[in-house]
Motif scaffolding. Structure first.
Motif, PDB file in Angstrom:
ATOM      1  N   ASP A 251       0.824  -1.211   0.000  1.00  0.00           N
ATOM      2  CA  ASP A 251       0.000   0.000   0.000  1.00  0.00           C
ATOM      3  C   ASP A 251       0.855   1.257   0.000  1.00  0.00           C
ATOM      4  O   ASP A 251       0.470   2.278  -0.578  1.00  0.00           O
ATOM      5  N   GLY A 252       2.016   1.185   0.629  1.00  0.00           N
ATOM      6  CA  GLY A 252       2.917   2.338   0.629  1.00  0.00           C
ATOM      7  C   GLY A 252       3.400   2.691  -0.760  1.00  0.00           C
ATOM      8  O   GLY A 252       3.504   3.866  -1.120  1.00  0.00           O
ATOM      9  N   HIS A 253       3.712   1.669  -1.560  1.00  0.00           N
ATOM     10  CA  HIS A 253       4.105   1.904  -2.952  1.00  0.00           C
ATOM     11  C   HIS A 253       2.933   2.428  -3.779  1.00  0.00           C
ATOM     12  O   HIS A 253       3.073   3.397  -4.534  1.00  0.00           O
ATOM     13  N   ASP A 254       1.799   1.768  -3.644  1.00  0.00           N
ATOM     14  CA  ASP A 254       0.656   2.081  -4.509  1.00  0.00           C
ATOM     15  C   ASP A 254       0.038   3.438  -4.200  1.00  0.00           C
ATOM     16  O   ASP A 254      -0.353   4.174  -5.113  1.00  0.00           O
ATOM     17  N   LYS A 255      -0.051   3.781  -2.906  1.00  0.00           N
ATOM     18  CA  LYS A 255      -0.771   4.990  -2.505  1.00  0.00           C
ATOM     19  C   LYS A 255       0.130   6.079  -1.923  1.00  0.00           C
ATOM     20  O   LYS A 255      -0.259   7.249  -1.869  1.00  0.00           O
ATOM     21  N   GLY A 256       1.323   5.690  -1.450  1.00  0.00           N
ATOM     22  CA  GLY A 256       2.194   6.634  -0.765  1.00  0.00           C
ATOM     23  C   GLY A 256       2.055   6.504   0.738  1.00  0.00           C
ATOM     24  O   GLY A 256       0.980   6.134   1.245  1.00  0.00           O
ATOM     25  N   PRO A 257       3.109   6.796   1.492  1.00  0.00           N
ATOM     26  CA  PRO A 257       3.093   6.581   2.949  1.00  0.00           C
ATOM     27  C   PRO A 257       2.172   7.521   3.710  1.00  0.00           C
ATOM     28  O   PRO A 257       1.852   7.254   4.876  1.00  0.00           O
ATOM     29  N   ASP A 258       1.751   8.609   3.092  1.00  0.00           N
ATOM     30  CA  ASP A 258       0.896   9.567   3.787  1.00  0.00           C
ATOM     31  C   ASP A 258      -0.567   9.467   3.370  1.00  0.00           C
ATOM     32  O   ASP A 258      -1.397  10.285   3.799  1.00  0.00           O
ATOM     33  N   ASP A 259      -0.893   8.464   2.561  1.00  0.00           N
ATOM     34  CA  ASP A 259      -2.280   8.285   2.154  1.00  0.00           C
ATOM     35  C   ASP A 259      -3.120   7.783   3.329  1.00  0.00           C
ATOM     36  O   ASP A 259      -2.632   7.060   4.206  1.00  0.00           O
ATOM     37  N   ASP A 260      -4.388   8.132   3.333  1.00  0.00           N
ATOM     38  CA  ASP A 260      -5.282   7.740   4.425  1.00  0.00           C
ATOM     39  C   ASP A 260      -5.404   6.231   4.579  1.00  0.00           C
ATOM     40  O   ASP A 260      -5.720   5.741   5.682  1.00  0.00           O
ATOM     41  N   ILE A 261      -5.136   5.476   3.503  1.00  0.00           N
ATOM     42  CA  ILE A 261      -5.311   4.019   3.565  1.00  0.00           C
ATOM     43  C   ILE A 261      -4.375   3.385   4.595  1.00  0.00           C
ATOM     44  O   ILE A 261      -4.713   2.356   5.196  1.00  0.00           O
ATOM     45  N   ILE A 262      -3.223   4.000   4.828  1.00  0.00           N
ATOM     46  CA  ILE A 262      -2.274   3.439   5.801  1.00  0.00           C
ATOM     47  C   ILE A 262      -2.900   3.427   7.187  1.00  0.00           C
ATOM     48  O   ILE A 262      -2.864   2.405   7.895  1.00  0.00           O
ATOM     49  N   GLU A 263      -3.504   4.539   7.583  1.00  0.00           N
ATOM     50  CA  GLU A 263      -4.089   4.630   8.922  1.00  0.00           C
ATOM     51  C   GLU A 263      -5.446   3.954   9.011  1.00  0.00           C
ATOM     52  O   GLU A 263      -5.774   3.339  10.036  1.00  0.00           O
ATOM     53  N   SER A 264      -6.239   4.041   7.943  1.00  0.00           N
ATOM     54  CA  SER A 264      -7.621   3.562   8.023  1.00  0.00           C
ATOM     55  C   SER A 264      -7.757   2.074   7.759  1.00  0.00           C
ATOM     56  O   SER A 264      -8.675   1.425   8.285  1.00  0.00           O
ATOM     57  N   THR A 265      -6.866   1.502   6.952  1.00  0.00           N
ATOM     58  CA  THR A 265      -7.024   0.110   6.529  1.00  0.00           C
ATOM     59  C   THR A 265      -5.818  -0.759   6.837  1.00  0.00           C
ATOM     60  O   THR A 265      -5.945  -1.831   7.439  1.00  0.00           O
ATOM     61  N   THR A 266      -4.622  -0.306   6.444  1.00  0.00           N
ATOM     62  CA  THR A 266      -3.434  -1.158   6.521  1.00  0.00           C
ATOM     63  C   THR A 266      -3.011  -1.418   7.968  1.00  0.00           C
ATOM     64  O   THR A 266      -2.798  -2.575   8.361  1.00  0.00           O
ATOM     65  N   LEU A 267      -2.859  -0.369   8.749  1.00  0.00           N
ATOM     66  CA  LEU A 267      -2.442  -0.551  10.140  1.00  0.00           C
ATOM     67  C   LEU A 267      -3.468  -1.339  10.955  1.00  0.00           C
ATOM     68  O   LEU A 267      -3.083  -2.217  11.741  1.00  0.00           O
ATOM     69  N   PRO A 268      -4.767  -1.086  10.801  1.00  0.00           N
ATOM     70  CA  PRO A 268      -5.734  -1.940  11.519  1.00  0.00           C
ATOM     71  C   PRO A 268      -5.638  -3.408  11.124  1.00  0.00           C
ATOM     72  O   PRO A 268      -5.825  -4.290  11.985  1.00  0.00           O
ATOM     73  N   LEU A 269      -5.366  -3.701   9.849  1.00  0.00           N
ATOM     74  CA  LEU A 269      -5.192  -5.094   9.427  1.00  0.00           C
ATOM     75  C   LEU A 269      -4.003  -5.731  10.143  1.00  0.00           C
ATOM     76  O   LEU A 269      -4.093  -6.864  10.648  1.00  0.00           O
ATOM     77  N   ILE A 270      -2.879  -5.007  10.195  1.00  0.00           N
ATOM     78  CA  ILE A 270      -1.691  -5.532  10.879  1.00  0.00           C
ATOM     79  C   ILE A 270      -1.973  -5.686  12.371  1.00  0.00           C
ATOM     80  O   ILE A 270      -1.577  -6.672  12.999  1.00  0.00           O
ATOM     81  N   ASN A 271      -2.671  -4.724  12.943  1.00  0.00           N
ATOM     82  CA  ASN A 271      -3.031  -4.788  14.363  1.00  0.00           C
ATOM     83  C   ASN A 271      -3.876  -6.033  14.661  1.00  0.00           C
ATOM     84  O   ASN A 271      -3.618  -6.752  15.634  1.00  0.00           O
ATOM     85  N   ARG A 272      -4.866  -6.306  13.817  1.00  0.00           N
ATOM     86  CA  ARG A 272      -5.708  -7.490  14.035  1.00  0.00           C
ATOM     87  C   ARG A 272      -4.907  -8.779  13.836  1.00  0.00           C
ATOM     88  O   ARG A 272      -5.132  -9.781  14.534  1.00  0.00           O
ATOM     89  N   THR A 273      -3.967  -8.748  12.894  1.00  0.00           N
ATOM     90  CA  THR A 273      -3.130  -9.921  12.648  1.00  0.00           C
ATOM     91  C   THR A 273      -2.260 -10.235  13.851  1.00  0.00           C
ATOM     92  O   THR A 273      -2.119 -11.396  14.257  1.00  0.00           O
TER      93      THR A 273
END
Length: 460
Positions: free
Chosen positions: A202-224
């Motif tokens: 997601d960092g490559h596709d959207k950039g590290p400051d895109d909202d997807i990092i906080e809204s989707t990616t980090l919660p997925l890692i947190n649940r994992t």
């Protein structure tokens, strides 16, 4: 000799003799799980202080201020440094992609195909899974870069190879964890290295400051992570399993608004007929001119673009540790943060986020957490280089480490004090380029007590 002189002489002698070196034993060790979340930048987690699993890691374990990757801060070189404790020039996995500068062969820029090319990984180095299996332990690699390779005729006990970009589905991630727990419980593995491709993708596709990092990616890692911790508890491994989470690099935003005329396009600066091999790859460029054209090509590239840096490889900054390997071309190019280079600019930027830059830049810093029976709780360790993780893992497993560039001294303070106070020491660490500035707590306590005793003798 009076009391003062005697005490001073005794203290000097002991301070020189009691140097922190280490004795390893295979008889008494906990199991160890190394997890990499690719591209988990050092400051991502701080963006979401509400994520429960990361808070558990902080409160019940160890968190580093940051983890400094090697240069180049690419996935395969960085993972190999984590696994071997070697700088990139020493372990030889100098790039994400297989190439041969002597035949001008490149594996079409394919990271995944390179994972299956054994000669790229078999360079005489010794990753932790080989150290473990060679000393009688059962070790595994689950999609972890390099863990499927045969090194000097030796392999991990079991490995699963990544051949393409894998699924981001949460159920697939949970399946990996279920498999790993099964390896530990049913097959009695001692060590496993497990890999997840996020948040790099997601960092490559959207950039590290895109909202997807906080809204989707980090919660997925947190649940994992939460799923992992629950499965560890269900399996009765809470007091038997140490877990290290260590990402490979950070991520920075690519300036995709750079105009066509301002982008770094190498064919605009050199005559390609003077060059035998040229391989630009994001922030790193490798150039091998024909022998008689080396100086000419170097001069053409030097100053060709304000964001492009040109080096003879022997003149690269020493802290890169990227000069002393035959795979590295005679001319090395680096891009400034946020810029990428192309052979010929295709008219658009492929990624909105990128890595591979100077590893000392804050955006390239990675994350490190550790939790388990051997680690302190609620402990913050200063930032450190990833070369030191291998020595720590060997110590936790009771293994004699292969020659490496790291030092156990750097991470010794994160271990529980009870372990420090009962550990005995003998020399095994070799070829370390890091000085042992920190002494084990037991030695420091002993010298402190002796100093106090001498003070009392002097004043009585």
């Amino acid at each position: 000799m009076n009391n003062r002189d005697y005490c001073f002489t005794l203290l000097v002698g002991l301070s020189m003799a009691i140097i922190p070196t280490y004795q390893y034993s295979l008889e008494d060790h906990h199991k160890l799980l190394l997890i990499s979340f690719d591209g988990l930048r050092w400051d991502y987690v701080d963006r979401r202080p509400d994520l429960e699993s990361f808070n558990i890691l902080r409160e019940e374990g160890v968190k580093a201020e940051f983890l400094e990757p090697p240069f180049p801060s690419q996935t395969s070189p960085s993972h190999t440094t984590l696994a071997t404790g070697l700088y990139v020039e020493s372990h030889g996995v100098v790039h994400n992609v297989y190439y041969d500068r002597y035949s001008s062969e490149v594996v079409t820029g394919d990271f995944y195909r390179t994972l299956a090319i054994n000669e790229w990984w078999d360079n005489g180095d010794e990753p932790i899974w080989i150290t473990a299996s060679s000393q009688g332990l059962k070790s595994g690699g689950y999609l972890f870069p390099g863990s499927n390779a045969t090194i000097g005729g030796r392999t991990a006990t079991r490995s699963i190879l990544q051949t393409a970009r894998t699924s981001k589905e949460e159920s697939d991630w949970q399946e990996r964890i279920d498999d790993v727990i099964s390896w530990f419980v049913e097959d009695n593995f001692d060590f496993i290295a497990l890999y997840f491709e996020q948040p790099d993708s997601d960092g490559h596709d959207k950039g590290p400051d895109d909202d997807i990092i906080e809204s989707t990616t980090l919660p997925l890692i947190n649940r994992t992570i939460g799923y992992l911790l629950s499965k560890v508890q269900e399996a009765g491994l809470t007091d038997e399993l140490n877990i290290i989470i260590a990402s490979d690099h950070g991520m920075t935003t690519v300036d995709i608004d750079v105009s066509f005329n301002d982008v770094i396009s190498l064919v605009n600066y050199v005559n390609v007929s003077d060059i035998f091999f040229m391989f630009p790859y994001a922030a790193l460029g490798l150039v091998e001119p024909y022998p008689n054209e080396r100086e000419k090509v170097y001069n053409q590239l030097t100053g060709a673009h304000p964001r492009l840096n040109t080096f003879y490889k022997e003149d690269l900054p020493e802290y890169f540790h990227y000069s002393n390997n035959d795979r590295i071309t005679s001319i090395v190019l680096t891009a400034d943060l946020g810029y990428t280079m192309y052979r010929v600019f295709p008219g658009f930027h492929i990624n909105k986020g990128e890595h591979g830059y100077d590893s000392k830049l804050p955006d390239m810093r990675a994350s490190f957490f550790a939790i388990g029976p051997s680690f302190k709780k609620n402990y913050i360790v200063p930032g450190f280089q990833s070369i030191h993780v291998y020595e720590l893992m060997c110590h936790l497993l009771g293994l004699t480490p292969a020659p490496n560039n790291g030092s156990l001294d750097v991470l010794y303070p994160i271990l529980r004090d009870e372990l420090l106070e009962t550990t005995s020491f003998t020399t095994t660490n070799v070829q370390s380029t890091t000085s042992g500035a920190q002494r084990p707590v037991a030695v420091v306590h002993f010298l402190s007590i002796l100093t106090l005793a001498c003070w009392l003798i002097k004043h009585n």
